[in-house]
Design a protein around this motif. Structure first.
Motif, short mmCIF file in Angstrom:
data_model
loop_
_atom_site.label_atom_id
_atom_site.label_comp_id
_atom_site.label_asym_id
_atom_site.label_seq_id
_atom_site.Cartn_x
_atom_site.Cartn_y
_atom_site.Cartn_z
N ALA A 204 0.83 -1.21 0.00
CA ALA A 204 0.00 0.00 0.00
C ALA A 204 0.86 1.25 0.00
N LEU A 205 1.90 1.28 0.82
CA LEU A 205 2.79 2.43 0.88
C LEU A 205 3.53 2.62 -0.45
N ALA A 206 4.04 1.51 -0.98
CA ALA A 206 4.80 1.58 -2.23
C ALA A 206 3.91 1.96 -3.41
N SER A 207 2.67 1.46 -3.44
CA SER A 207 1.78 1.75 -4.56
C SER A 207 1.39 3.22 -4.62
N ALA A 208 1.47 3.90 -3.47
CA ALA A 208 1.20 5.34 -3.44
C ALA A 208 2.42 6.16 -3.86
N GLY A 209 3.51 5.47 -4.18
CA GLY A 209 4.72 6.15 -4.63
C GLY A 209 5.64 6.57 -3.51
N ALA A 210 5.40 6.08 -2.29
CA ALA A 210 6.21 6.49 -1.15
C ALA A 210 7.52 5.72 -1.09
N LEU A 211 8.53 6.34 -0.52
CA LEU A 211 9.78 5.68 -0.17
C LEU A 211 9.57 5.01 1.19
N VAL A 212 9.96 3.75 1.31
CA VAL A 212 9.63 2.98 2.51
C VAL A 212 10.88 2.70 3.33
N ALA A 213 10.92 3.21 4.55
CA ALA A 213 11.98 2.90 5.51
C ALA A 213 11.41 1.94 6.56
#
Length: 477
Positions: A204-213
């Motif tokens: 979900a985080l990645a599909s919104a285009g976010a960088l994930v830490a």
């Protein structure tokens, strides 16, 4: 269906430490098949061409060609002129014919109990007492008033004062997480997630285009210092946490860490998703669990927390009823964003959900007894048959996190599949290449003989023993 072209590097990440000491082409084809069956390679995915994949994996092109040929023969993929090698669908072999699933197979890939035993009674009650529900148009993007009131009342009873205006009903927890992510995140924003964690939240985080830490959760306890240090330097827009009965470890975050983490994140303007789908699923006697947002010291901190809940793990996964608790202005934003993607939650499902919450203490008592018995059966069998594995000290939830002591998780899942047992390897729950030493083992499974499943795990572990010397992908734990 839109085709998804996989790069050789991406497929290598998904495969993990797939190489053993057997026939490389068979190991490769079986590993790709497992990805298809688990849904990590969806239908219409296009596999990389033979040459770049061979170079990426460090094998001969002949090996890749033989693996692809085997996949074609077993109808996992087909080759289309001008399109490449395309995945056909989620399949399982049954008597030489490919079909969806296998009735003789044991699946430990979903940590989900069966329907609550008295749910059919509630369905009959709903029909008798609420025939007026069928007079409604059935399009509901905010939630039925009765259900919102019951959810709000439940939070208030647990120690977090809540009114119905703070509740939105969703199509389950996964829908809620994706909706929040696409509403609050912009491409390039920073986000945080525990590691390991629920795989679909990372998606979900990645599909919104976010960088994930990542915030590290240890196999036996929380690394508070590392979590706080990473949170301080990330300046995330959105963080996703499972504070109670974490998936996959079953651990719960210590109270002092909750307060410090909330303060740390909210001071940076970070919104927090607190996924409480498994919060009230405790091992042993049912007991009260304080909502994560109740640990917030100041009102603005509490307003930055979006609590996600669901009836999937307590009542029934097929009910598809979840919710978001948030500040009213956030609920308004989420509803406005929602209408772009769906037309709301089933009225009928919401009525069943409301009736379930009227008897929720009874539901939880039954479910906690079931889960406690399942946990006892699983951990007892593991202690007897696989004593060298270290099991997370779960206090609730639906699964334990097993430390194998060797980077063999992906290969173990392949060996187990040959014996008719499907498991979720550790790399599914973190970044590519990590957690090859771990595997998630659910004790919330319906109709599964857990001691027998552990016996198959023992056989798979012994069968892949020589593979331990094979090169493994570097991991961070």
């Amino acid at each position: 269906m839109i085709a998804q072209r996989l790069s050789a590097r991406r497929l290598q990440e998904l495969l993990g430490a797939w190489r053993g000491n057997g026939h490389s082409y068979r190991e490769l084809s079986e590993s790709i098949t497992l990805l298809v069956r688990d849904g990590r390679l969806p239908p219409a995915s296009v596999l990389p061409a033979e040459r770049p994949l061979a170079e990426q994996l460090g094998v001969s092109r002949t090996t890749v060609a033989a693996a692809y040929q085997r996949l074609r023969e077993e109808r996992v993929v087909e080759s289309r002129r001008g399109s490449g090698t395309v995945v056909l669908g989620r399949v399982g072999v049954r008597g030489g014919v490919w079909a969806e699933g296998d009735p003789d197979e044991i699946a430990l890939t979903r940590a989900s109990p069966g329907a609550w035993q008295r749910l059919p009674e509630l369905a009959q009650l709903a029909l008798t007492e609420h025939p007026d529900a069928f007079l409604l148009d059935g399009y509901d993007t905010i939630g039925h008033p009765a259900l919102r009131a019951h959810v709000a009342e439940r939070y208030s009873r647990r120690g977090l004062p809540t009114v119905p205006e703070q509740i939105m009903v969703t199509l389950g927890a996964q829908h809620a997480i994706f909706l929040i992510a696409r509403t609050l995140l912009n491409r390039g924003d920073r986000s945080l997630i525990e590691s390991p964690s629920y795989p679909h939240a990372r998606e979900a985080l990645a599909s919104a285009g976010a960088l994930v830490a990542e915030l590290p959760v240890g196999p036996h306890d929380y690394d508070a210092a590392s979590m706080l240090e990473i949170a301080s330097r990330t300046s995330a827009r959105l963080a996703y946490l499972i504070p109670d009965h974490h998936n996959p470890t079953g651990l719960s975050m210590p109270p002092e860490l909750r307060e410090r983490l909330i303060t740390n994140l909210t001071e940076q303007g970070t919104y927090i998703i607190a996924d409480e789908t498994t919060a009230e699923l405790v091992l042993g006697e049912p007991r009260g669990v304080l909502p994560f947002a109740a640990s917030a010291v100041l009102p603005h901190q509490r307003d930055a927390i979006l609590t996600v809940g669901s009836l999937a793990k307590t009542v029934w996964g097929g009910l598809r009823v979840g919710w978001i608790r948030a500040a009213p202005e956030l609920i308004a934003r989420l509803e406005a964003a929602r209408v772009v993607g769906d037309l709301g939650t089933s009225t009928w499902a919401q009525l069943l959900g409301a009736l379930s919450l009227e008897r929720y203490d009874e539901v939880l008592a039954d479910r906690c007894r079931e889960l406690t018995a399942g946990h006892r059966a699983l951990t007892g069998a593991l202690a007897q048959r696989l004593p060298e594995w270290r099991i997370s000290p779960a206090t609730g939830g639906v699964s334990v996190w097993a430390d194998l002591g060797a980077a063999r998780s992906t290969r173990l899942s392949r060996e187990a599949a040959r014996l008719g047992l499907r498991i979720s390897p550790g790399p599914q729950f973190g970044s590519p290449g990590v957690f090859e030493r771990f595997v998630r083992l659910p004790f919330a499974v319906s109709g599964v003989d857990l001691p027998h499943a552990v016996e198959l795990l023992r056989q798979a572990w012994d069968g892949g023993g020589a593979a331990a010397a094979a090169p493994a992908t570097a991991e961070v734990v």
